[in-house]
Design a protein around this motif. Structure first.
Motif, PDB file in Angstrom:
ATOM      1  N   ASP A  58      51.508  38.531  27.235  1.00  0.00           N
ATOM      2  CA  ASP A  58      52.503  37.755  27.949  1.00  0.00           C
ATOM      3  C   ASP A  58      51.772  36.939  29.022  1.00  0.00           C
ATOM      4  OD1 ASP A  58      55.515  37.518  28.875  1.00  0.00           O
ATOM      5  OD2 ASP A  58      54.326  37.959  30.671  1.00  0.00           O
ATOM      6  N   SER A  59      52.047  35.657  29.078  1.00  0.00           N
ATOM      7  CA  SER A  59      51.341  34.782  30.030  1.00  0.00           C
ATOM      8  C   SER A  59      51.526  35.232  31.473  1.00  0.00           C
ATOM      9  CB  SER A  59      51.817  33.339  29.878  1.00  0.00           C
ATOM     10  OG  SER A  59      51.473  32.855  28.605  1.00  0.00           O
ATOM     11  N   ASP A  60      52.730  35.698  31.817  1.00  0.00           N
ATOM     12  CA  ASP A  60      52.968  36.170  33.185  1.00  0.00           C
ATOM     13  C   ASP A  60      52.119  37.403  33.490  1.00  0.00           C
ATOM     14  OD1 ASP A  60      54.802  34.126  33.647  1.00  0.00           O
ATOM     15  OD2 ASP A  60      56.539  35.372  33.159  1.00  0.00           O
ATOM     16  N   ALA A  61      51.962  38.289  32.514  1.00  0.00           N
ATOM     17  CA  ALA A  61      51.149  39.493  32.714  1.00  0.00           C
ATOM     18  C   ALA A  61      49.685  39.116  32.897  1.00  0.00           C
ATOM     19  CB  ALA A  61      51.327  40.447  31.535  1.00  0.00           C
ATOM     20  N   MET A  65      47.622  39.832  36.323  1.00  0.00           N
ATOM     21  CA  MET A  65      46.379  40.609  36.283  1.00  0.00           C
ATOM     22  C   MET A  65      45.233  39.808  36.911  1.00  0.00           C
ATOM     23  SD  MET A  65      45.376  43.559  34.716  1.00  0.00           S
ATOM     24  CE  MET A  65      43.902  44.313  34.070  1.00  0.00           C
ATOM     25  N   MET A  66      45.204  38.508  36.652  1.00  0.00           N
ATOM     26  CA  MET A  66      44.158  37.667  37.235  1.00  0.00           C
ATOM     27  C   MET A  66      44.317  37.583  38.756  1.00  0.00           C
ATOM     28  SD  MET A  66      43.835  34.662  34.370  1.00  0.00           S
ATOM     29  CE  MET A  66      42.725  33.689  35.378  1.00  0.00           C
ATOM     30  N   THR A  67      45.544  37.469  39.242  1.00  0.00           N
ATOM     31  CA  THR A  67      45.794  37.440  40.684  1.00  0.00           C
ATOM     32  C   THR A  67      45.336  38.744  41.318  1.00  0.00           C
ATOM     33  OG1 THR A  67      47.631  35.891  40.450  1.00  0.00           O
ATOM     34  CG2 THR A  67      47.582  37.240  42.455  1.00  0.00           C
ATOM     35  N   TRP A  68      45.672  39.859  40.681  1.00  0.00           N
ATOM     36  CA  TRP A  68      45.254  41.175  41.167  1.00  0.00           C
ATOM     37  C   TRP A  68      43.731  41.235  41.248  1.00  0.00           C
ATOM     38  CZ3 TRP A  68      42.811  45.052  38.062  1.00  0.00           C
ATOM     39  CH2 TRP A  68      42.735  46.318  38.660  1.00  0.00           C
ATOM     40  N   GLY A  69      43.052  40.750  40.223  1.00  0.00           N
ATOM     41  CA  GLY A  69      41.595  40.747  40.219  1.00  0.00           C
ATOM     42  C   GLY A  69      41.012  39.882  41.325  1.00  0.00           C
ATOM     43  N   ARG A  70      41.572  38.702  41.520  1.00  0.00           N
ATOM     44  CA  ARG A  70      41.085  37.798  42.574  1.00  0.00           C
ATOM     45  C   ARG A  70      41.207  38.449  43.956  1.00  0.00           C
ATOM     46  NH1 ARG A  70      44.307  33.847  39.936  1.00  0.00           N
ATOM     47  NH2 ARG A  70      43.024  32.633  38.522  1.00  0.00           N
ATOM     48  N   GLN A  71      42.259  39.241  44.148  1.00  0.00           N
ATOM     49  CA  GLN A  71      42.478  39.902  45.438  1.00  0.00           C
ATOM     50  C   GLN A  71      41.492  41.048  45.666  1.00  0.00           C
ATOM     51  OE1 GLN A  71      46.593  40.963  44.933  1.00  0.00           O
ATOM     52  NE2 GLN A  71      47.329  38.969  45.624  1.00  0.00           N
ATOM     53  N   ARG A  72      40.731  41.425  44.638  1.00  0.00           N
ATOM     54  CA  ARG A  72      39.813  42.547  44.728  1.00  0.00           C
ATOM     55  C   ARG A  72      38.356  42.147  44.461  1.00  0.00           C
ATOM     56  NH1 ARG A  72      44.595  43.570  44.162  1.00  0.00           N
ATOM     57  NH2 ARG A  72      45.593  45.521  44.715  1.00  0.00           N
ATOM     58  N   MET A  92      40.805  33.773  22.883  1.00  0.00           N
ATOM     59  CA  MET A  92      40.734  32.573  23.708  1.00  0.00           C
ATOM     60  C   MET A  92      41.330  32.847  25.094  1.00  0.00           C
ATOM     61  SD  MET A  92      42.003  28.684  22.908  1.00  0.00           S
ATOM     62  CE  MET A  92      43.662  29.203  22.545  1.00  0.00           C
ATOM     63  N   GLY A  93      42.441  33.579  25.156  1.00  0.00           N
ATOM     64  CA  GLY A  93      43.050  33.918  26.441  1.00  0.00           C
ATOM     65  C   GLY A  93      42.141  34.775  27.299  1.00  0.00           C
ATOM     66  N   VAL A  94      41.481  35.748  26.681  1.00  0.00           N
ATOM     67  CA  VAL A  94      40.553  36.623  27.409  1.00  0.00           C
ATOM     68  C   VAL A  94      39.358  35.809  27.900  1.00  0.00           C
ATOM     69  CG1 VAL A  94      38.944  38.560  27.165  1.00  0.00           C
ATOM     70  CG2 VAL A  94      41.279  38.764  26.270  1.00  0.00           C
ATOM     71  N   ARG A  95      38.811  34.973  27.038  1.00  0.00           N
ATOM     72  CA  ARG A  95      37.648  34.159  27.432  1.00  0.00           C
ATOM     73  C   ARG A  95      38.000  33.189  28.563  1.00  0.00           C
ATOM     74  NH1 ARG A  95      33.352  34.120  23.038  1.00  0.00           N
ATOM     75  NH2 ARG A  95      32.399  32.597  24.420  1.00  0.00           N
ATOM     76  N   THR A  96      39.196  32.613  28.514  1.00  0.00           N
ATOM     77  CA  THR A  96      39.643  31.712  29.576  1.00  0.00           C
ATOM     78  C   THR A  96      39.779  32.467  30.891  1.00  0.00           C
ATOM     79  OG1 THR A  96      40.778  30.297  27.979  1.00  0.00           O
ATOM     80  CG2 THR A  96      41.473  30.116  30.285  1.00  0.00           C
ATOM     81  N   ALA A  97      40.383  33.648  30.842  1.00  0.00           N
ATOM     82  CA  ALA A  97      40.523  34.468  32.051  1.00  0.00           C
ATOM     83  C   ALA A  97      39.149  34.807  32.632  1.00  0.00           C
ATOM     84  CB  ALA A  97      41.306  35.746  31.734  1.00  0.00           C
TER      85      ALA A  97
END
Length: 127
Positions: A58-61, A65-72, A92-97
């Motif tokens: 899910d794009s929102d998930a 998760m990326m926001t959570w990672g950036r905060q840490r 592709m989504g994982v590689r982009t993240a």
């Protein structure tokens, strides 16, 4: 999910699931809390997220998760994400993240398999 020694977490998702907000919250709330409770004096953690068997996300998930990672950023020693070899959309989504988080300063990389990631980081279940 399991808490590791050295301090960290390993998250493995079941075959065919969709990485959704429930799974994102499980990692970012429950697993993170268990990890920090097990290692209260640790300042840096390893993370392995094995997405190799998921059907989709899910794009929102993914964004949460990326926001959570950036905060840490200062807490993550290294994160390794494992993507499905044959699911082009998820890969592709994982590689982009990974690319976006790396540019943002996170130590993060694409892993070939769960076993390789665990071996590289010398992770074992926390006692």
């Amino acid at each position: 999910a399991w808490i590791t020694d050295p301090p960290g977490m390993v998250n493995v998702f079941d075959e065919g699931v969709v990485f959704d907000m429930d799974r994102e919250r499980f990692i970012t709330e429950q697993v993170e809390a268990a990890m920090k409770n097990r290692w209260p004096k640790a300042a840096r953690f390893y993370q392995v997220h094995d997405f190799s068997h998921i059907a989709n996300y899910d794009s929102d998930a993914r964004a949460a998760m990326m926001t959570w990672g950036r905060q840490r950023l200062q807490e993550i020693e290294l994160a390794i994400l494992v993507a499905p070899p044959m699911n082009v959309v998820v890969r592709m989504g994982v590689r982009t993240a990974i690319a976006l988080l790396h540019v943002g300063g996170m130590k993060i990389e694409l892993g070939g398999s769960l076993e390789e990631a665990v071996a590289k980081l010398r992770l074992r279940p926390a006692p």
